[in-house]
Write a protein that holds these residues in place. Sequence first.
Motif, mmCIF file in Angstrom:
data_model
loop_
_atom_site.group_PDB
_atom_site.id
_atom_site.type_symbol
_atom_site.label_atom_id
_atom_site.label_comp_id
_atom_site.label_asym_id
_atom_site.label_seq_id
_atom_site.Cartn_x
_atom_site.Cartn_y
_atom_site.Cartn_z
ATOM 1 N N ILE A 142 -31.792 -28.986 33.129
ATOM 2 C CA ILE A 142 -30.986 -27.939 32.493
ATOM 3 C C ILE A 142 -30.585 -26.923 33.549
ATOM 4 N N ASP A 143 -29.278 -26.685 33.673
ATOM 5 C CA ASP A 143 -28.744 -25.670 34.583
ATOM 6 C C ASP A 143 -28.271 -24.475 33.762
ATOM 7 N N LEU A 144 -28.749 -23.287 34.114
ATOM 8 C CA LEU A 144 -28.343 -22.075 33.417
ATOM 9 C C LEU A 144 -27.802 -21.047 34.403
ATOM 10 N N GLU A 145 -26.778 -20.321 33.971
ATOM 11 C CA GLU A 145 -26.174 -19.270 34.785
ATOM 12 C C GLU A 145 -25.899 -18.052 33.915
ATOM 13 N N ALA A 146 -25.953 -16.892 34.541
ATOM 14 C CA ALA A 146 -25.582 -15.657 33.853
ATOM 15 C C ALA A 146 -24.813 -14.765 34.809
ATOM 16 N N ALA A 147 -23.773 -14.134 34.289
ATOM 17 C CA ALA A 147 -23.007 -13.156 35.058
ATOM 18 C C ALA A 147 -23.463 -11.760 34.645
ATOM 19 N N ILE A 148 -23.691 -10.905 35.627
ATOM 20 C CA ILE A 148 -24.146 -9.543 35.376
ATOM 21 C C ILE A 148 -23.007 -8.583 35.714
ATOM 22 N N SER A 149 -22.633 -7.758 34.748
ATOM 23 C CA SER A 149 -21.540 -6.810 34.936
ATOM 24 C C SER A 149 -22.006 -5.616 35.768
ATOM 25 N N PRO A 150 -21.078 -4.826 36.328
ATOM 26 C CA PRO A 150 -21.470 -3.665 37.145
ATOM 27 C C PRO A 150 -22.343 -2.658 36.408
#
Length: 760
Positions: A449-457
Amino acid sequence: MASSSARSASPLPDPRRRSLVQAGGAALVIAFAWPGRDANAAPADGDLALPPPKTVDKNRVDAFLRFGADGQVTVFTGKVDLGTGIRTALAQLVADELDVGMAQVQLVMGDTATTVDQWLTAGSLSISVGGVELRKAAATARRALLEAAARELAAPVSELEVQDGRVSVRGVPARSVAYGAVVQPGTLEMRVDAEPLLKTAQQLRLVGKGIQRVDIPAKVSGEFTYMQDFRLPGMLHARIVRPVVFGARVLAVDDREARRIKGFVRAVRKDNFLAVVARSEWAAVKASRVLKVQWSEGTGLPPPGSIFEDWRNSPVAKQELMQNQGDAPAVLRASERRLAATYEFPVQTHASIGPSCAVATLDKGALVVWTASQGPHSLRDELAGIVKMPVEAIRVIYLDGAGCYGRNGHEDAAADAALLATLIGQPVRVQWMRADETGRSPKTPPRVIDLEAAISPDGAVSAWNGEFYISTNSVVLSKPFDYPLLAATETGVLRSGNWVGSLHLNSAIPYRFPVVRVNTRQIATTPFRSAHLRSPGRIENSFANESFIDEVAHALRLDPAEFRRRHIDDPRGLAVLQAVLRRAGWVPRTAAAKPTADGLAAGRGLAYVRYNTNSTYVAGVADLTVDLNTGEVKVQHIFIAHDCGRIVNPDGVANQVEGGVLQAVSRTLMEAVQWNTRQVNSIDWASYPILRAPNVPRVEVELIDRPTEPSFGAGEAAGTVVPAALANAVFDATGARVRSVPLTAEKVKALLERLKPLAT
């Protein structure tokens, strides 16, 4: 409304059930009957004398219920008790709906000639689906019986009341009549009302009470007939002879040594199905060991060291988006701060403590099979194809075996026995050995399982993306959940394949983020014959999701509990999370704990899951220590909060939560199938270790009862929070992220070694 159950799953002394029976001079017999117990076993006098077939039309009341003149109510259900306690819970539901006592209810479970096909005992659906069907049948019957009693008592139905199956005129108890007295031929030959008037939560007397399980007394005394205890007079004993090398075929058989063994009857071969049959079990064991078989080279297995890489690169049968809100890939590409992690879950097996067993006989042209299968009706269809008999000529009867919680070797043993009975024309008992059960029963597929998250400023999650490499169901036979059993593939009836269940479930996340994409890549084939194991897919997917949620929370310098609270919209989800935090005495944590002077580091981890994203709510907190010198993980305490709607039997639910948690601890800490390119090496408790009594943690359970809500299942949900809770606790203790199961000492120590340069 919350009910609290603080329970400790502590090691217990072995009561030596067999020894107790022998010491008391007791003799096991074939059949027993007591309130709530199924009476599926044949008598010991040599005459099968099974109950005659009856209607199993799911639309008819008499398919589910029979009323005796003695006041006893027999309930016929296609669901079976795999050790989950549903024998008691289903009896409670029916007893309440009919206004009879628990002692008046007896269950017949999983007999294809007398019970309705209510699908497999799987998916935590026994109460939520099977129980509802029984309630509707009981409510329909109660109305019919009240109308019959009204005619008998010359009083309107509105003036009648029922207690313990006796109908009386309100205020005039002398004017009464028993259910059994008003049941005439044809009384219950009616359709089950699709929307009957069911009892309200306030009218239920038994549902919600912790009634003692009806099967326990006989299990304690040694009187209970398990599948492995079952005998038919004159039956033979068999051992199936299968190759050690994966995929090898039979080329030649020499039974000259076997013939010298006292009690040996014959070797039986049909294509690549090979067995020895003897007059005693020990003779069969000895004969199987000396039978000389020439095997082909076999097909082999993939290298274990590259299994996850090979799995990722395997052909994909199809892809399915489970969540797709916004454009996650685009947001991730544009984001200056991204987090990514890969999680792996190994190949595992049931390793049932009691190896599988089945008995079959061909009697007057009809095949009868006793089995511990979780799906007797489905199994009957599978057996029909193997033995080349019409389904109507086959009767499958359930008897309790070692718990399976998915498909282990029970169905295979049943197919072995059925095929042998038809080939030799005599009753035969097939008992698998430890190496069979651990080495040959179906395996889970691996998981990547590959997971990614984008974090805003501003420090928020602006996108979540998941890629789940799971298995697909490569075979669909006569109906769903049929499966290529060993006897079927060995005789050329079916090709090899797998049915693994709904492995995509719980890949979707229960949290609110503005942009979410979750995709499942469903691999066409598996390296092993694969099937579903408890909480199939849900436990692996939740391990990844709940571990990554913790990683994101840590990156944002937020307490893992607070981070979850901010992103759960469901009030019941928030309630179960708050309950476990309160029970565990949670203290906010944003950094790894400091080790103690003795080299032990203590940690605490959290996980939350809504099973299938639409069923039971569960949250868990795990306390453990990590030995910084050896990497050994020891779990001390697990707290669980659990909301499965209306609770039928709180004691039974707590039992299931505890059992699911302990099995999941075992799977998380130590279970992984070992193999080389020729064979499976996990064939015993040394090569496939499971959790032992000295290492059992204390389990505290808080049950949240919601009497006015529908019941959800309790058998599978609790275990899904355990792997992530343990992995998160290891991080809390050491600062090391464990992204693969099992959390072995060697693996954890290697991670700690990598952290040392960073610490300096």
